[in-house]
Scaffold this active site. Structure first.
Site, PDB file in Angstrom:
ATOM      1  N   SER A 180      24.124   3.721  26.930  1.00  0.00           N
ATOM      2  CA  SER A 180      23.248   4.080  28.247  1.00  0.00           C
ATOM      3  C   SER A 180      23.264   2.929  29.244  1.00  0.00           C
ATOM      4  CB  SER A 180      21.983   4.666  27.721  1.00  0.00           C
ATOM      5  OG  SER A 180      20.984   4.657  29.020  1.00  0.00           O
TER       6      SER A 180
ATOM      7  N   LYS B 221      26.613   6.937  29.011  1.00  0.00           N
ATOM      8  CA  LYS B 221      25.789   7.554  30.093  1.00  0.00           C
ATOM      9  C   LYS B 221      25.453   6.928  31.134  1.00  0.00           C
ATOM     10  CE  LYS B 221      20.937   8.164  28.841  1.00  0.00           C
ATOM     11  NZ  LYS B 221      20.084   9.026  27.710  1.00  0.00           N
TER      12      LYS B 221
ATOM     13  N   LYS C 270      22.813   6.237  34.366  1.00  0.00           N
ATOM     14  CA  LYS C 270      21.528   6.826  34.999  1.00  0.00           C
ATOM     15  C   LYS C 270      21.891   7.232  36.300  1.00  0.00           C
ATOM     16  CE  LYS C 270      18.554   6.043  31.619  1.00  0.00           C
ATOM     17  NZ  LYS C 270      17.602   6.953  31.039  1.00  0.00           N
TER      18      LYS C 270
ATOM     19  N   ASP D 280      22.459  10.857  33.097  1.00  0.00           N
ATOM     20  CA  ASP D 280      20.905  11.195  33.139  1.00  0.00           C
ATOM     21  C   ASP D 280      20.101  10.974  34.138  1.00  0.00           C
ATOM     22  OD1 ASP D 280      18.294  11.464  31.871  1.00  0.00           O
ATOM     23  OD2 ASP D 280      18.406   9.674  30.345  1.00  0.00           O
TER      24      ASP D 280
ATOM     25  N   GLU E  61      21.787  15.264  32.081  1.00  0.00           N
ATOM     26  CA  GLU E  61      20.521  15.427  31.243  1.00  0.00           C
ATOM     27  C   GLU E  61      19.537  15.269  32.114  1.00  0.00           C
ATOM     28  OE1 GLU E  61      20.819  11.945  28.559  1.00  0.00           O
ATOM     29  OE2 GLU E  61      18.502  11.972  28.171  1.00  0.00           O
TER      30      GLU E  61
ATOM     31  N   ASP F 122      15.790  16.412  27.864  1.00  0.00           N
ATOM     32  CA  ASP F 122      15.330  15.204  27.170  1.00  0.00           C
ATOM     33  C   ASP F 122      13.422  15.553  27.312  1.00  0.00           C
ATOM     34  OD1 ASP F 122      14.138  12.747  26.357  1.00  0.00           O
ATOM     35  OD2 ASP F 122      15.488  11.451  27.619  1.00  0.00           O
TER      36      ASP F 122
ATOM     37  N   LYS G 231      14.594  12.898  20.588  1.00  0.00           N
ATOM     38  CA  LYS G 231      14.189  11.554  20.502  1.00  0.00           C
ATOM     39  C   LYS G 231      12.816  11.492  19.444  1.00  0.00           C
ATOM     40  CE  LYS G 231      15.263   9.580  24.918  1.00  0.00           C
ATOM     41  NZ  LYS G 231      14.912   9.091  26.070  1.00  0.00           N
TER      42      LYS G 231
ATOM     43  N   GLY H 178      17.660   7.356  22.665  1.00  0.00           N
ATOM     44  CA  GLY H 178      16.737   6.129  22.231  1.00  0.00           C
ATOM     45  C   GLY H 178      15.946   5.663  23.259  1.00  0.00           C
TER      46      GLY H 178
HETATM   47  O1  OSB Z   1      16.120   8.734  29.314  1.00  0.00           O
HETATM   48  O2  OSB Z   1      17.400   8.266  27.583  1.00  0.00           O
HETATM   49  C1  OSB Z   1      16.380   8.068  28.458  1.00  0.00           C
HETATM   50  C2  OSB Z   1      15.257   4.491  27.598  1.00  0.00           C
HETATM   51  C3  OSB Z   1      14.179   4.371  28.259  1.00  0.00           C
HETATM   52  C4  OSB Z   1      13.537   5.664  28.817  1.00  0.00           C
HETATM   53  C5  OSB Z   1      14.450   6.615  28.868  1.00  0.00           C
HETATM   54  C6  OSB Z   1      15.627   6.713  28.414  1.00  0.00           C
HETATM   55  C7  OSB Z   1      15.918   5.518  27.803  1.00  0.00           C
HETATM   56  C8  OSB Z   1      17.444   5.146  27.310  1.00  0.00           C
HETATM   57  C9  OSB Z   1      17.649   4.287  26.196  1.00  0.00           C
HETATM   58  O3  OSB Z   1      18.446   5.892  27.763  1.00  0.00           O
HETATM   59  C10 OSB Z   1      19.005   4.192  25.665  1.00  0.00           C
HETATM   60  C11 OSB Z   1      18.883   3.349  24.392  1.00  0.00           C
HETATM   61  O4  OSB Z   1      18.025   3.294  23.912  1.00  0.00           O
HETATM   62  O5  OSB Z   1      20.110   2.821  23.902  1.00  0.00           O
HETATM   63 MG    MG Z   2      16.975  10.848  28.913  1.00  0.00          MG
END
Ligand code: OSB
Ligand code: MG
Length: 372
Positions: free
Chosen positions: A136, A162, A164, A189, A216, A241, A265, A293
């Protein structure tokens, strides 16, 4: 089983790379580790992976500490349970606070699977020997920097990336990455940053042509209807999510067509028991899932790997090696990905990784102890 002693340790680990959120820069993360012990001295570990601030979900490290020490630990101490799937009965009267609950639930699964001499993956109903991990990537200062970050991860062998996104940082960066990596499994995401304003919808519809595996969480967590309206006009699957905190949310989302993919999660759903139930329900409905994660330390990461070995986890999970975030992990051996593959520790009972207690205690910024 019965737990006679619970210790909470708020552990601070420095980050390998500082990352920036909309509000601040982070050079370290603090998670609360939950250490449970039964009358015979057997030990289990769980991790509360809440962010420090209430921006992903309502919880914070501080609220988790308070709820954990004042409600969850007292409820679990002395409760009798035969199987970890029943441990959460001890705190069922506590509403919400899923991140805090997840740490206690995980500690019970870890303790029980150790005591039974079975790997956590097997205890959960897992099957896979290796789990495919994706990475990510955060919002970068510019498109070139983002393409460079993607290149680094692709060169490390990760098969899925992925990105953001946020309004104003979506169509252009995605097009730039797609142009450089035409065959890469790519998804975005939004962490709920979009609304149904026309300019936002124009951007989301434009992403439909980018060959993304999924978009996402485009809208606010509780806005399942906006998600359903978008899914109806997109070919790209919408993944949920933040919207899915319990099984009822999932049932509603499936009923209204709010998405076609689920990010499970452990933290967001309140533990492994709830995560397995969500997996089972999604599977019954033919909805593919993957494991998201929360920048977990090794304890939570090991639980994510074990969970991802279940058969419905057919998409790459956010279980990259710990070394992407931390120079040294709280467990030995540390969790490592080899070309995007993480081995599931089938030959070791419990989490399959030993918690380095000396290291954990040396990095604890506060501790709490509860006994029967
Ligand atoms: O939306 O997936 C998310 C981390 C903190 C808050 C939201 C998210 C995330 C991640 C972390 O994308 C990904 C990872 O732990 O490798
Ligand atoms: Mg997410």
């Amino acid at each position: 089983m019965r737990i006679d002693r619970i210790e909470l340790l708020q552990v601070r680990l420095p980050l390998v790379h500082e990352f920036e959120t909309s509000s601040h820069r982070k050079s370290y993360l603090e998670h609360v580790l939950v250490r449970v012990e039964d009358a015979g001295g057997a030990v289990g570990w769980g991790e509360v992976a809440s962010p420090s601030g209430p921006f992903y979900a309502a919880e914070t490290v501080e609220t988790c500490w308070t709820i954990g020490s004042a409600y969850l630990a007292p409820a679990l101490l002395g409760a009798e349970w035969e199987h970890p799937a029943r441990a959460s009965v001890a705190w069922e009267k506590v509403r919400g606070n899923e991140f805090a609950k997840a740490g206690f639930d995980m500690a019970c699964w870890s303790l029980w699977s150790c005591a039974e001499g079975v790997p956590l993956a097997g205890a959960l109903g897992g099957e896979r020997r290796t789990v495919v991990a994706g990475v990510s990537l955060g919002i970068e200062p510019g498109v070139d920097a983002l393409v460079e970050q993607v290149r680094r991860q692709v060169e490390a062998g990760y098969p899925r990336v992925k990105l953001k996104i946020a309004p104003g940082w979506d169509v252009e960066p995605v097009a730039a990455v797609r142009a450089e990596f035409p065959d890469l499994a790519l998804h975005v995401d939004a962490n709920g940053a979009y609304t149904e304003d026309e300019d936002h919808l124009v951007a989301l519809r434009a992403l439909d042509g980018a060959g993304l595996t999924m978009i996402e969480q485009p809208f606010a967590p509780r806005d399942l209807m906006a998600s359903a309206r978008l899914q109806a006009v997109l070919d790209t699957p919408v993944c949920l999510d933040e919207s899915i905190v319990d099984g009822h949310d999932l049932e509603t989302a499936l009923a209204v067509g709010a998405g076609r993919v689920l990010n499970i999660k452990v933290s967001r759903m309140g533990g492994l028991t709830a995560a397995v139930a969500a997996h089972d329900l999604a599977r019954e409905h033919g909805v593919p899932v993957w494991c998201g994660g929360m920048h977990e330390f090794g304890v939570g990461r090991a639980a994510n790997v074990a969970l991802s070995s279940l058969p419905g986890f057919v998409l790459p999970s956010d279980v990259s090696g710990s070394d992407k975030y931390y120079a040294r992990d709280v467990v030995t051996p540390p969790i490592r990905a080899d070309h995007g593959n993480v081995a599931v520790p089938w030959d070791t009972p419990g989490l399959g990784h030993d918690v380095d207690e000396d290291f954990v205690r040396a990095h604890a910024v506060r501790t709490h102890e509860g006994t029967r």
